[in-house]
Design an enzyme around this catalytic site. Sequence first.
Site, PDB file in Angstrom:
ATOM      1  N   LYS A  54      42.386  66.872  15.389  1.00  0.00           N
ATOM      2  CA  LYS A  54      43.738  66.320  15.529  1.00  0.00           C
ATOM      3  C   LYS A  54      44.176  65.689  14.203  1.00  0.00           C
ATOM      4  O   LYS A  54      45.253  65.959  13.702  1.00  0.00           O
ATOM      5  CB  LYS A  54      43.737  65.294  16.663  1.00  0.00           C
ATOM      6  CG  LYS A  54      45.062  64.633  16.902  1.00  0.00           C
ATOM      7  CD  LYS A  54      44.990  63.752  18.151  1.00  0.00           C
ATOM      8  CE  LYS A  54      46.233  62.888  18.260  1.00  0.00           C
ATOM      9  NZ  LYS A  54      46.220  62.061  19.461  1.00  0.00           N
ATOM     10  N   GLU A 113      32.686  64.251  10.304  1.00  0.00           N
ATOM     11  CA  GLU A 113      31.735  65.254  10.819  1.00  0.00           C
ATOM     12  C   GLU A 113      32.358  66.654  10.748  1.00  0.00           C
ATOM     13  O   GLU A 113      31.734  67.617  10.297  1.00  0.00           O
ATOM     14  CB  GLU A 113      31.379  64.959  12.285  1.00  0.00           C
ATOM     15  CG  GLU A 113      30.507  63.747  12.491  1.00  0.00           C
ATOM     16  CD  GLU A 113      31.321  62.471  12.699  1.00  0.00           C
ATOM     17  OE1 GLU A 113      32.491  62.409  12.234  1.00  0.00           O
ATOM     18  OE2 GLU A 113      30.773  61.532  13.299  1.00  0.00           O
ATOM     19  N   GLY A 119      42.884  63.122  22.193  1.00  0.00           N
ATOM     20  CA  GLY A 119      41.791  64.084  21.968  1.00  0.00           C
ATOM     21  C   GLY A 119      41.118  64.522  23.256  1.00  0.00           C
ATOM     22  O   GLY A 119      40.902  65.707  23.517  1.00  0.00           O
ATOM     23  N   ARG A 120      40.793  63.543  24.099  1.00  0.00           N
ATOM     24  CA  ARG A 120      40.060  63.879  25.336  1.00  0.00           C
ATOM     25  C   ARG A 120      40.966  64.465  26.408  1.00  0.00           C
ATOM     26  O   ARG A 120      40.509  64.773  27.499  1.00  0.00           O
ATOM     27  CB  ARG A 120      39.317  62.640  25.847  1.00  0.00           C
ATOM     28  CG  ARG A 120      40.205  61.435  26.084  1.00  0.00           C
ATOM     29  CD  ARG A 120      39.365  60.164  26.218  1.00  0.00           C
ATOM     30  NE  ARG A 120      40.150  58.952  26.301  1.00  0.00           N
ATOM     31  CZ  ARG A 120      40.659  58.305  25.252  1.00  0.00           C
ATOM     32  NH1 ARG A 120      40.484  58.778  24.041  1.00  0.00           N
ATOM     33  NH2 ARG A 120      41.319  57.190  25.417  1.00  0.00           N
ATOM     34  N   GLU A 164      35.618  56.947  27.530  1.00  0.00           N
ATOM     35  CA  GLU A 164      36.445  56.645  26.360  1.00  0.00           C
ATOM     36  C   GLU A 164      37.805  56.119  26.829  1.00  0.00           C
ATOM     37  O   GLU A 164      38.453  55.343  26.129  1.00  0.00           O
ATOM     38  CB  GLU A 164      36.604  57.890  25.481  1.00  0.00           C
ATOM     39  CG  GLU A 164      37.054  57.550  24.063  1.00  0.00           C
ATOM     40  CD  GLU A 164      37.046  58.734  23.113  1.00  0.00           C
ATOM     41  OE1 GLU A 164      36.353  59.728  23.382  1.00  0.00           O
ATOM     42  OE2 GLU A 164      37.746  58.651  22.106  1.00  0.00           O
ATOM     43  N   HIS A 188      15.303  67.626  41.228  1.00  0.00           N
ATOM     44  CA  HIS A 188      13.871  67.650  40.926  1.00  0.00           C
ATOM     45  C   HIS A 188      13.531  66.665  39.818  1.00  0.00           C
ATOM     46  O   HIS A 188      12.471  66.753  39.211  1.00  0.00           O
ATOM     47  CB  HIS A 188      13.440  69.073  40.566  1.00  0.00           C
ATOM     48  CG  HIS A 188      13.566  69.988  41.741  1.00  0.00           C
ATOM     49  ND1 HIS A 188      12.518  70.240  42.608  1.00  0.00           N
ATOM     50  CD2 HIS A 188      14.645  70.642  42.236  1.00  0.00           C
ATOM     51  CE1 HIS A 188      12.937  71.045  43.571  1.00  0.00           C
ATOM     52  NE2 HIS A 188      14.240  71.303  43.372  1.00  0.00           N
ATOM     53  N   LYS A 211      33.759  55.587  13.213  1.00  0.00           N
ATOM     54  CA  LYS A 211      34.172  56.485  12.129  1.00  0.00           C
ATOM     55  C   LYS A 211      34.167  55.722  10.800  1.00  0.00           C
ATOM     56  O   LYS A 211      33.822  56.270   9.762  1.00  0.00           O
ATOM     57  CB  LYS A 211      35.569  57.054  12.395  1.00  0.00           C
ATOM     58  CG  LYS A 211      35.614  58.048  13.546  1.00  0.00           C
ATOM     59  CD  LYS A 211      36.979  58.725  13.649  1.00  0.00           C
ATOM     60  CE  LYS A 211      37.056  59.658  14.847  1.00  0.00           C
ATOM     61  NZ  LYS A 211      38.287  60.409  14.955  1.00  0.00           N
TER      62      LYS A 211
END
Length: 564
Positions: free
Chosen positions: A222, A228, A283-284, A369, A400, A520
């Site tokens: 964005k 990263e 973003g999410r 978030e 399990h 960040k």
Amino acid sequence: MNVRPRLIEEIATPMTTPPLLEQPAWIALAAHRDNMKSRHLRELFDEDPTRGLRYHRRAVGLYFDFSKNLITDETLSLFAQLVRDLKVEQRRDAMFAGEHINVSEDRAVLHVALRMPKDRTLDVDGVDVVAQVHHVLERMTTFANQVRGGQWRGHTGKPIKNVVNVGIGGSDLGPVMAYEALRHFSMRDLTFRFVSNVDATDFVEAVRDLDAEETLFIISSKTFGTLETLTNATSARHWLVEHLGDDTAVAQHFVAVSTNAEKVAAFGIDVANMFEFWDWVGGRYSMESAIGLSTMIAIGPENFYEMLAGFHAMDEHFKSAPFEENLPMLLGLLAVWNHDFLGFPTVGVMPYEQYLHRLPAYLQQLTMESNGKHVTRSGERVAYETGPIYWGEPGTNGQHSFYQLIHQGTTTVPVDFIGFANSLNPLDDHHDILMSNIFAQAQALAFGKTEEELRSEGADERTVPHRLMEGNRPSNVILATELSPRLLGSLIALYEHSVFVQGVIWDIDSFDQWGVELGKQLAVTIIPELTSDAPTKLAHDSSTNALITYYRSLKENGRGDGDF
Ligand code: G6Q
């Protein structure tokens, strides 16, 4: 509709009075909780043989059974009162109208516009955002068709066979979850990879068997400023140029998805190959924006539009259904009830559908978030619990491993079970076995196993306390016909709006993420200190200084003999 953006003060103040803890419905719910705490789901089901029917709702292709929660009609009517008194519906309408409900960033929150049909209009700050959305969707469609049809050629003239999405957080989790969820509908002769971690291993392993001549990188960011992603994108460019031996190859092998054309150009991607979205898409909340370009290439534009229609159908339901029938409202209120009143700190999301194996990771970001906040919209410290921890695994694998704790641990974990009537890969009796586990698990969690039942089954007396299952552990079951692009859209929108409802109840800003922003910035100050020619005088706390010194010593000498 023409909307004047409201001032932060206008939005942040009126609905915070009286504060949540002084709301009559909240106080009544606290008193009601004291009664409910002594009740057991076994009794509630015994008292009302129709409970399982009364406490389910059907909408937008989903069957939502919430009967195995510790609630009664009184709980539901107090939920409704709380929703009314806190003006949740007005806040919902403000979101749909494009008001600046993200108060700390002073932004509209309009992921719902990303899935509005083309014939709608929504003017925000003087611009019809629906027209903008469809313009980009059409560009995505053309591009996706070119890649899928082999017309988009790489630098050496070969068609694209591999698509690598480079992004992180909201620019990765949606695309990877959607690709995995809809893999059944994907074009199988294309390979999709997702690189997010700045750990070089992620990139190296993603491309090691790919032919650069046939590889397309989608750089999804964005801001186009995320370290990263830019680090991985730079390595991708080096890799490509090294393999193809020509800088100009970047033009055919890199496209960008971003809101920031300047930075895209500065990176060296032609803005003609940039797919835009806008600051009103968090973003999410962006998987159905251009961030979903990899999804569209994988499943094709038609299926992508189906997914959008599924989102939109849930939006319409959320917007128009009365509280008692409104799936996101009910899911949201139940989450508040379990977390704030019954004190359950986490929610387990267990999809009994292998294709949804990345859904828990996706929901983890969406929920935590959004609602992991400690102040109200006007900045006061909250005096109650906000966002619960969401986590999960696909069934039956979880059974399990950690289900032991869910059944017999000292912490209660409310569970959302998600399952489908039909498998996309029917094979012998696999599917009935799979689904029998949802029903059995939800049943066992609710009703448990009593000492009497164990004894009547002939359990060895010494093992009775160990085998005892107290039950009374809540769960929801969400059931649908089968997983499809449309259904996925509706399911994600259900959770998005449930998160919204929870945020309104807690009076927090569900759409900022200052905690993520902090991360960040922090690393950036330390990066230069990790190189060998950096000054040795470090100005952090003693632990950070020691760790950095030891790291440098290990790196330089291969052993940890740093002089601290
Ligand atoms: C999502 C968050 C965060 C964001 C990433 C990537 O809501 O804001 O997860 O998506 O930090 O940001 P960019 O897309 O700007 O690279």
